[in-house]
Scaffold this active site. Structure first.
Site, mmCIF file in Angstrom:
data_model
loop_
_atom_site.group_PDB
_atom_site.id
_atom_site.type_symbol
_atom_site.label_atom_id
_atom_site.label_comp_id
_atom_site.label_asym_id
_atom_site.label_seq_id
_atom_site.Cartn_x
_atom_site.Cartn_y
_atom_site.Cartn_z
ATOM 1 N N ASP A 155 1.042 -1.617 -0.167
ATOM 2 C CA ASP A 155 0.270 -0.015 -0.355
ATOM 3 C C ASP A 155 0.812 1.290 -0.097
ATOM 4 O OD1 ASP A 155 -1.111 -1.975 1.380
ATOM 5 O OD2 ASP A 155 -3.252 -1.104 1.869
ATOM 6 N N HIS A 184 -10.910 2.141 0.667
ATOM 7 C CA HIS A 184 -10.513 2.988 0.880
ATOM 8 C C HIS A 184 -10.754 3.702 -1.360
ATOM 9 C CE1 HIS A 184 -9.499 4.366 4.043
ATOM 10 N NE2 HIS A 184 -8.947 4.041 4.666
ATOM 11 N N HIS A 243 -6.924 -8.360 0.127
ATOM 12 C CA HIS A 243 -6.573 -6.746 1.490
ATOM 13 C C HIS A 243 -7.766 -7.187 2.415
ATOM 14 C CE1 HIS A 243 -6.328 -2.443 1.105
ATOM 15 N NE2 HIS A 243 -7.091 -2.505 1.449
ATOM 16 N N HIS A 301 -2.655 -4.248 3.465
ATOM 17 C CA HIS A 301 -3.609 -3.557 3.894
ATOM 18 C C HIS A 301 -3.719 -3.099 5.975
ATOM 19 C CE1 HIS A 301 -7.571 -2.035 5.974
ATOM 20 N NE2 HIS A 301 -7.911 -2.840 6.961
ATOM 21 N N ASN A 341 -4.168 4.131 -1.037
ATOM 22 C CA ASN A 341 -3.831 5.395 0.315
ATOM 23 C C ASN A 341 -2.912 6.213 -0.875
ATOM 24 O OD1 ASN A 341 -3.486 3.030 2.366
ATOM 25 N ND2 ASN A 341 -5.202 4.091 2.574
#
Length: 273
Positions: A8, A68, A155, A180, A40
């Site tokens: 991420d 997200h 994830h 994640h 992210n």
């Protein structure tokens, strides 16, 4: 086939580090496929189209998202038109975008990239195991198969769910990789059936933080248990974290796996070229 998966990307620090390093990593390790989790990348929450384009421009072949995925509303029209950007496969039917990508790889080969999202301590989505099972059933892996590599990004919050995903599809994927939690696990290995696995790839971001967010505000949430200001990404020097996998050309399964940790404050690790 040589594959690099980057965990991420968090905020500007992680994004800038990835943009700077990816061209050299592709060259130095003769990478055939680069997959990056970018959910992210935009200020710690979601991914904007312009930041997706910047990652594609420096060598990412596929970008994955996660919980997200929809934080940046402008991603919705973009994900509909960009097949290399995928969100979890097990969102409900009719959700924008897609959960799989089949991309060309040098040498006339093809790679399948799948993302699923776990359900333990996460949003109550459709069953990720059955969703991945249905997708892998559409493809055959190996030199004579429909694809020559399969990468599954799971994830998820729970380590147990990520490990169960890997064991469920051992021998049917080149790599199952957890994302994640933003902390690299130390269990990278090749499972008995030939699938490379790591419970979590970690993040590309500033580790002098609380999972990539500035320490003060993030810590206060635990002290006070009341709403505080919106979390902001830490902006110190980032560590790139990911996993390198080399597959067997005949089977599409892993024959070598090694962690990558580059820059920042974590102990450094680089695969052998």
């Amino acid at each position: 086939m040589r594959i690099l998966f980057l965990g991420d990307i968090v905020g500007r620090s992680g994004r800038d580090a990835a943009v700077e390093a990816l061209p050299g990593l592709r060259r130095d390790f003769a990478l055939d496929l680069v997959v990056v989790n970018a959910e992210n990348a935009s200020h710690g929450f979601g991914l904007s189209p312009e930041m997706a384009r910047a990652l594609f421009a420096v060598g990412a072949d596929v970008l994955t998202l996660g919980n997200h995925a929809w934080d940046r509303k402008e991603i919705i029209p973009y994900i509909e038109e960009e097949p290399r950007l995928i969100r979890p496969l097990n969102y409900a039917p009719g959700t924008p975008g897609r959960g799989v990508a089949v991309v060309p790889v040098p040498g006339g080969r093809r790679a399948l990239v799948v993302q699923a999202m776990g359900r333990l301590f996460m949003e109550p989505l459709d069953d990720p195991f059955r969703a991945v099972q249905a997708e892998l059933a559409r493809h055959s892996l190996g030199a004579q198969g429909s694809v020559q590599a399969v990468v599954v990004d799971i994830h998820a919050e729970a380590t147990s769910e990520k490990q169960a995903m890997a064991h469920s599809f051992d021998g049917r994927a080149s790599l199952v990789i957890g994302t994640h939690t933003h902390v690299p696990s130390a269990d990278h290995r090749i499972l008995p059936g030939g699938t490379a696995f790591q419970t979590d790839a970690g993040m590309c971001g500033d580790y002098d933080s609380v999972i990539g967010m500035q320490k003060g505000g993030a810590s206060l949430r635990f002290w006070r248990k009341v709403p505080v200001e919106r979390l902001a990404p830490a902006e110190g020097t980032a560590t790139l974290c990911g996993l390198f996998v080399e597959t067997d050309d005949a089977t599409g399964l892993a024959r070598r796996v090694a962690p990558l940790r580059l820059g920042g404050g974590l102990s450094q690790a680089m695969p052998e070229a």
